[in-house]
Design a protein around this motif. Structure first.
Motif, PDB file in Angstrom:
ATOM      1  N   THR A  12      -6.421  15.944   4.096  1.00  0.00           N
ATOM      2  CA  THR A  12      -5.656  15.258   3.662  1.00  0.00           C
ATOM      3  C   THR A  12      -6.542  13.805   3.979  1.00  0.00           C
ATOM      4  O   THR A  12      -7.230  14.036   4.681  1.00  0.00           O
ATOM      5  CB  THR A  12      -4.379  15.119   3.872  1.00  0.00           C
ATOM      6  OG1 THR A  12      -3.611  13.670   3.094  1.00  0.00           O
ATOM      7  CG2 THR A  12      -4.103  14.622   5.371  1.00  0.00           C
ATOM      8  N   TYR A  13      -5.886  12.729   3.567  1.00  0.00           N
ATOM      9  CA  TYR A  13      -6.833  11.369   4.015  1.00  0.00           C
ATOM     10  C   TYR A  13      -6.259  10.910   5.358  1.00  0.00           C
ATOM     11  O   TYR A  13      -4.788  11.169   5.414  1.00  0.00           O
ATOM     12  CB  TYR A  13      -6.603  10.357   3.061  1.00  0.00           C
ATOM     13  CG  TYR A  13      -7.575   8.981   3.224  1.00  0.00           C
ATOM     14  CD1 TYR A  13      -8.649   8.529   3.966  1.00  0.00           C
ATOM     15  CD2 TYR A  13      -6.494   7.571   3.550  1.00  0.00           C
ATOM     16  CE1 TYR A  13      -8.787   8.070   4.112  1.00  0.00           C
ATOM     17  CE2 TYR A  13      -6.890   6.798   3.303  1.00  0.00           C
ATOM     18  CZ  TYR A  13      -8.761   6.142   3.803  1.00  0.00           C
ATOM     19  OH  TYR A  13      -9.036   5.415   4.310  1.00  0.00           O
ATOM     20  N   ALA A  29      -0.386   9.565  -3.836  1.00  0.00           N
ATOM     21  CA  ALA A  29      -1.485   8.595  -3.452  1.00  0.00           C
ATOM     22  C   ALA A  29      -1.891   8.475  -4.970  1.00  0.00           C
ATOM     23  O   ALA A  29      -2.339   8.129  -5.354  1.00  0.00           O
ATOM     24  CB  ALA A  29      -2.588   7.956  -2.230  1.00  0.00           C
ATOM     25  N   HIS A  30      -2.158   9.509  -5.516  1.00  0.00           N
ATOM     26  CA  HIS A  30      -3.048  10.198  -6.458  1.00  0.00           C
ATOM     27  C   HIS A  30      -2.421  10.646  -7.492  1.00  0.00           C
ATOM     28  O   HIS A  30      -3.513  11.046  -8.442  1.00  0.00           O
ATOM     29  CB  HIS A  30      -4.232  11.421  -5.760  1.00  0.00           C
ATOM     30  CG  HIS A  30      -5.142  11.647  -5.007  1.00  0.00           C
ATOM     31  ND1 HIS A  30      -5.932  12.575  -4.024  1.00  0.00           N
ATOM     32  CD2 HIS A  30      -5.698  10.455  -3.675  1.00  0.00           C
ATOM     33  CE1 HIS A  30      -5.799  11.947  -3.596  1.00  0.00           C
ATOM     34  NE2 HIS A  30      -5.833  10.571  -3.300  1.00  0.00           N
ATOM     35  N   SER A  47      -0.647   5.282  -5.119  1.00  0.00           N
ATOM     36  CA  SER A  47      -1.275   3.959  -4.245  1.00  0.00           C
ATOM     37  C   SER A  47      -2.132   3.444  -5.804  1.00  0.00           C
ATOM     38  O   SER A  47      -2.451   4.635  -6.447  1.00  0.00           O
ATOM     39  CB  SER A  47      -2.452   4.685  -3.723  1.00  0.00           C
ATOM     40  OG  SER A  47      -3.572   4.134  -3.093  1.00  0.00           O
ATOM     41  N   SER A  49       1.214  -1.562   0.420  1.00  0.00           N
ATOM     42  CA  SER A  49       0.183  -0.516  -0.035  1.00  0.00           C
ATOM     43  C   SER A  49       0.754   0.903   0.145  1.00  0.00           C
ATOM     44  O   SER A  49       2.031   0.742   0.347  1.00  0.00           O
ATOM     45  CB  SER A  49      -1.154   0.192   1.277  1.00  0.00           C
ATOM     46  OG  SER A  49      -0.170   0.236   2.562  1.00  0.00           O
ATOM     47  N   ALA A  50       0.104   2.214  -0.040  1.00  0.00           N
ATOM     48  CA  ALA A  50       1.235   3.028  -0.245  1.00  0.00           C
ATOM     49  C   ALA A  50       1.406   4.237   1.188  1.00  0.00           C
ATOM     50  O   ALA A  50       3.095   4.770   1.605  1.00  0.00           O
ATOM     51  CB  ALA A  50      -0.310   4.852  -0.571  1.00  0.00           C
ATOM     52  N   THR A  51       0.244   3.653   2.447  1.00  0.00           N
ATOM     53  CA  THR A  51       0.546   3.588   3.290  1.00  0.00           C
ATOM     54  C   THR A  51       1.892   2.840   4.293  1.00  0.00           C
ATOM     55  O   THR A  51       2.411   4.000   4.647  1.00  0.00           O
ATOM     56  CB  THR A  51      -0.663   3.463   4.550  1.00  0.00           C
ATOM     57  OG1 THR A  51      -1.236   3.404   4.209  1.00  0.00           O
ATOM     58  CG2 THR A  51      -0.232   3.354   5.737  1.00  0.00           C
ATOM     59  N   HIS A  57      -4.361   0.918  -4.818  1.00  0.00           N
ATOM     60  CA  HIS A  57      -5.455   0.763  -4.023  1.00  0.00           C
ATOM     61  C   HIS A  57      -6.635   0.915  -5.634  1.00  0.00           C
ATOM     62  O   HIS A  57      -6.883   1.884  -6.492  1.00  0.00           O
ATOM     63  CB  HIS A  57      -6.304   1.846  -2.984  1.00  0.00           C
ATOM     64  CG  HIS A  57      -7.553   1.424  -2.635  1.00  0.00           C
ATOM     65  ND1 HIS A  57      -9.007   1.939  -2.630  1.00  0.00           N
ATOM     66  CD2 HIS A  57      -7.786   0.502  -1.096  1.00  0.00           C
ATOM     67  CE1 HIS A  57      -9.876   1.721  -2.346  1.00  0.00           C
ATOM     68  NE2 HIS A  57      -9.347   1.151  -1.517  1.00  0.00           N
ATOM     69  N   ASP A  74       2.709  12.823  -0.092  1.00  0.00           N
ATOM     70  CA  ASP A  74       1.980  11.621  -0.136  1.00  0.00           C
ATOM     71  C   ASP A  74       1.404  11.957  -1.986  1.00  0.00           C
ATOM     72  O   ASP A  74       0.126  12.922  -2.461  1.00  0.00           O
ATOM     73  CB  ASP A  74       0.750  11.759   0.233  1.00  0.00           C
ATOM     74  CG  ASP A  74      -0.253  10.570   0.839  1.00  0.00           C
ATOM     75  OD1 ASP A  74      -0.621  10.412  -0.117  1.00  0.00           O
ATOM     76  OD2 ASP A  74      -0.935  10.725   1.416  1.00  0.00           O
ATOM     77  N   MET A  82       4.905   4.679   2.901  1.00  0.00           N
ATOM     78  CA  MET A  82       5.226   6.087   3.647  1.00  0.00           C
ATOM     79  C   MET A  82       6.109   5.913   5.287  1.00  0.00           C
ATOM     80  O   MET A  82       6.366   6.019   5.306  1.00  0.00           O
ATOM     81  CB  MET A  82       3.920   6.641   3.904  1.00  0.00           C
ATOM     82  CG  MET A  82       3.309   7.387   2.260  1.00  0.00           C
ATOM     83  SD  MET A  82       1.871   9.027   2.513  1.00  0.00           S
ATOM     84  CE  MET A  82       0.737   7.911   3.202  1.00  0.00           C
ATOM     85  N   ALA A 119      -4.177   8.855   5.797  1.00  0.00           N
ATOM     86  CA  ALA A 119      -2.868   8.154   5.990  1.00  0.00           C
ATOM     87  C   ALA A 119      -1.714   8.499   6.250  1.00  0.00           C
ATOM     88  O   ALA A 119      -0.845   8.228   6.745  1.00  0.00           O
ATOM     89  CB  ALA A 119      -3.280   6.964   4.955  1.00  0.00           C
ATOM     90  N   TYR A 139     -11.832  16.112   1.524  1.00  0.00           N
ATOM     91  CA  TYR A 139     -12.003  15.922   2.538  1.00  0.00           C
ATOM     92  C   TYR A 139     -12.873  16.208   3.908  1.00  0.00           C
ATOM     93  O   TYR A 139     -12.546  17.514   3.761  1.00  0.00           O
ATOM     94  CB  TYR A 139     -10.667  14.378   2.902  1.00  0.00           C
ATOM     95  CG  TYR A 139      -9.695  14.190   2.236  1.00  0.00           C
ATOM     96  CD1 TYR A 139     -10.519  12.691   2.524  1.00  0.00           C
ATOM     97  CD2 TYR A 139      -8.799  14.145   1.033  1.00  0.00           C
ATOM     98  CE1 TYR A 139     -10.046  11.762   1.112  1.00  0.00           C
ATOM     99  CE2 TYR A 139      -8.473  13.778   0.156  1.00  0.00           C
ATOM    100  CZ  TYR A 139      -8.758  12.540   0.687  1.00  0.00           C
ATOM    101  OH  TYR A 139      -7.756  11.630  -0.456  1.00  0.00           O
ATOM    102  N   GLY A 196      -2.014  -1.470  -3.062  1.00  0.00           N
ATOM    103  CA  GLY A 196      -0.212  -1.577  -3.208  1.00  0.00           C
ATOM    104  C   GLY A 196      -0.143   0.108  -3.416  1.00  0.00           C
ATOM    105  O   GLY A 196      -0.898   0.034  -3.412  1.00  0.00           O
ATOM    106  N   LYS A 211      -7.779   3.751  -7.393  1.00  0.00           N
ATOM    107  CA  LYS A 211      -7.103   5.070  -7.833  1.00  0.00           C
ATOM    108  C   LYS A 211      -6.827   4.731  -9.286  1.00  0.00           C
ATOM    109  O   LYS A 211      -7.184   3.908 -10.236  1.00  0.00           O
ATOM    110  CB  LYS A 211      -6.083   4.617  -7.435  1.00  0.00           C
ATOM    111  CG  LYS A 211      -5.251   4.606  -5.313  1.00  0.00           C
ATOM    112  CD  LYS A 211      -5.889   6.458  -5.817  1.00  0.00           C
ATOM    113  CE  LYS A 211      -5.357   6.531  -3.944  1.00  0.00           C
ATOM    114  NZ  LYS A 211      -7.082   6.629  -3.023  1.00  0.00           N
TER     115      LYS A 211
HETATM  116  C1  LIG Z   1      -3.991  11.272  -0.327  1.00  0.00           C
HETATM  117  C2  LIG Z   1      -4.129   9.663   0.314  1.00  0.00           C
HETATM  118  N1  LIG Z   1      -3.086   8.893   1.035  1.00  0.00           N
HETATM  119  C3  LIG Z   1      -3.428   7.763   1.294  1.00  0.00           C
HETATM  120  C4  LIG Z   1      -3.897   6.965   0.877  1.00  0.00           C
HETATM  121  C5  LIG Z   1      -3.285   5.473   1.096  1.00  0.00           C
HETATM  122  O1  LIG Z   1      -2.938   4.593   0.116  1.00  0.00           O
HETATM  123  P1  LIG Z   1      -3.643   3.100   0.553  1.00  0.00           P
HETATM  124  O2  LIG Z   1      -4.429   2.865   0.805  1.00  0.00           O
HETATM  125  O3  LIG Z   1      -2.973   2.598  -0.860  1.00  0.00           O
HETATM  126  O4  LIG Z   1      -2.781   2.391   1.809  1.00  0.00           O
HETATM  127  C6  LIG Z   1      -4.748   7.725   0.448  1.00  0.00           C
HETATM  128  C7  LIG Z   1      -6.067   6.486  -0.047  1.00  0.00           C
HETATM  129  O5  LIG Z   1      -6.590   6.730  -0.236  1.00  0.00           O
HETATM  130  C8  LIG Z   1      -5.709   8.804   0.012  1.00  0.00           C
HETATM  131  O6  LIG Z   1      -6.132   9.254  -0.574  1.00  0.00           O
END
Ligand SMILES: Cc1ncc(COP(=O)(O)O)c(C=O)c1O
Length: 402
Positions: A80-81, A170-171, A192, A54-56, A194, A168, A59, A83, A346, A204, A197
């Motif tokens: 932000t999200y 992710a997008h 990300s 995952s992106a999480t 996910h 980050d 990071m 994560a 968000y 992933g 995405k």
């Molecule tokens: C801004 C942002 N950062 C991080 C993430 C986390 O990504 P992942 O689900 O691959 O860990 C997301 C997922 O939606 C996101 O929108």
């Protein structure tokens, strides 16, 4: 007409690639993951990329690899999200949230500057909706100027000699700004894959690092090896290596984590990668159509494309000027009645229980709150037909009375 928010765009190519992986006899991290990593590095124009679960994870492991943990502070945006911020908590560091610029989704660089202390080890910037944050240069300038405050705690921090700048993204896979691809700008950039995405592997993520990291004397080969160790139990040989005849023996160098990418995930990613240029083009076409229909006196939209930047076109955020959250929620309900799925990106972190419990108060983030107050995100994906998009525009305009 039913319009989902962001379904995965899966074709026969993805299905065939996954079937080939299943038939190959190797389904966890192996040749397909390595090939996908090379593809990501090529797309980002970086020397290397690492793919994880995952992106999480990307990071969190970046913070761990740089030795950031208890006693340290990491600055990020309130808009932000979770994560982006939860990874700071995962490593035991203290999150420091800053507000956005007035009338913007972007983190206020001067607020970052004010938040820096002797404990600050990193800043995490967010490339929201696929648009690369426009103030990286300024964040790097601030990091340089505040070098005197920086207290390195290990060799890597010493080599960098300043606060780490992480994206980050992710997008933002495939986005660019000022001639650089997302992946080349921040010290570390995390993507990300996910299910929702632009490019998915179901779950992933990938991480790249910039030339600045290498130029500071942090060895890319070592970073790559450490990412492998950190994502696979600290095991000195990966599963594929261990299967070679007579090569069973391994060591565990530290009790580390488990967040590797599998070859099944990479198989989906490899097929998506082949289609990615077309995916980015279609997203641009859809955004331009939305802009032509909606951008105006009553609706604010994001600038996805400009002379010096190209977004990956991940999310279509709108803001209905002068409306309240309650009014916007009613519009979202009206869209749902017509089977059009929408979303909100968000709710600022200080409004969520986890971050309220850490002592954050939305009253300290008036700009982030104002962005959230009247935001509605419309469906944007490559399964969206022209007809469906026309319907979304019609229903949205009617529901909003614009
Ligand atoms: C801004 C942002 N950062 C991080 C993430 C986390 O990504 P992942 O689900 O691959 O860990 C997301 C997922 O939606 C996101 O929108």
């Amino acid at each position: 007409m039913k319009v989902p928010f962001s379904p995965p765009d899966i074709t026969e190519q993805e299905i065939e690639e996954v079937a080939a992986a299943l038939r190959s006899g190797w389904i966890t991290t192996g040749p397909r993951t390595k090939e996908f990593e090379r593809g990501i590095a090529a797309l980002c124009r970086t020397k290397q990329a690492v793919c994880l679960g995952s992106a999480t994870a990307c990071m969190e492991m970046a913070l761990r690899l740089m030795g950031i943990g208890p006693g340290d502070e990491v600055i990020t945006t309130a808009y932000t999200y979770t994560a982006t911020c939860s990874v700071i908590c995962h490593v035991g560091a203290a999150p420091v949230l800053v507000d956005t610029l007035p009338g913007s989704y972007e983190m206020d660089p001067s607020a970052v500057e004010r938040a820096i202390t002797e404990k600050t080890k990193a800043v995490i910037c967010v490339d929201l909706a696929g648009i690369i944050y426009s103030a990286y240069d300024e964040i790097f300038r601030i990091a340089e100027e505040k070098k005197g405050l920086f207290r390195p705690a290990n060799e890597r921090q010493q080599a960098l000699g300043r606060i780490l700048v992480m994206a980050d993204a992710a997008h933002a896979l495939g986005a660019s700004r000022d001639g650089k691809m997302s992946g080349q700008i921040a010290d570390f950039t995390c993507f990300s894959f996910h299910a929702v995405k632009n490019l998915t592997t179901a779950e992933g993520g990938a991480v790249t690092w910039s030339e600045a990291v290498e130029n500071a004397g942090i060895d890319s080969g070592e970073l790559y090896r450490d990412y492998m160790l950190y994502s696979l139990h600290g095991q000195s040989k990966d599963a594929l290596e261990k299967t070679r005849a007579g090569a069973w023996e391994y060591d565990i160098v530290a009790p580390l984590y488990k967040c590797n990418m599998t070859d099944l995930q990479a198989a989906i990613g490899l097929a998506q990668m082949k289609r990615y240029d077309g995916i980015l083009r279609r997203r641009k076409e859809l955004i331009e159509r939305y802009d032509a229909a909606l951008k105006g006196d009553q609706t604010d939209v994001l600038g996805h494309y400009g002379d010096t930047w190209q977004s990956s076109g991940h999310l279509y955020l709108t803001r209905l000027k002068g409306r309240t959250r309650e009014e916007c929620n009613r519009i979202i309900e009206k869209l749902a009645e017509q089977e059009v799925a929408s979303n909100v990106h968000y709710k600022p972190l200080p409004m969520l229980t986890a971050y309220r419990n850490l002592g954050f108060d939305i009253g300290d983030y008036p700009n982030a709150y104002a962005q959230f107050e009247n935001e509605i995100t419309l469906p944007l994906h490559t399964c969206l037909t022209d007809e469906q998009q026309e319907f979304v525009i019609e229903v949205y305009k009617k529901a909003a009375g614009i």
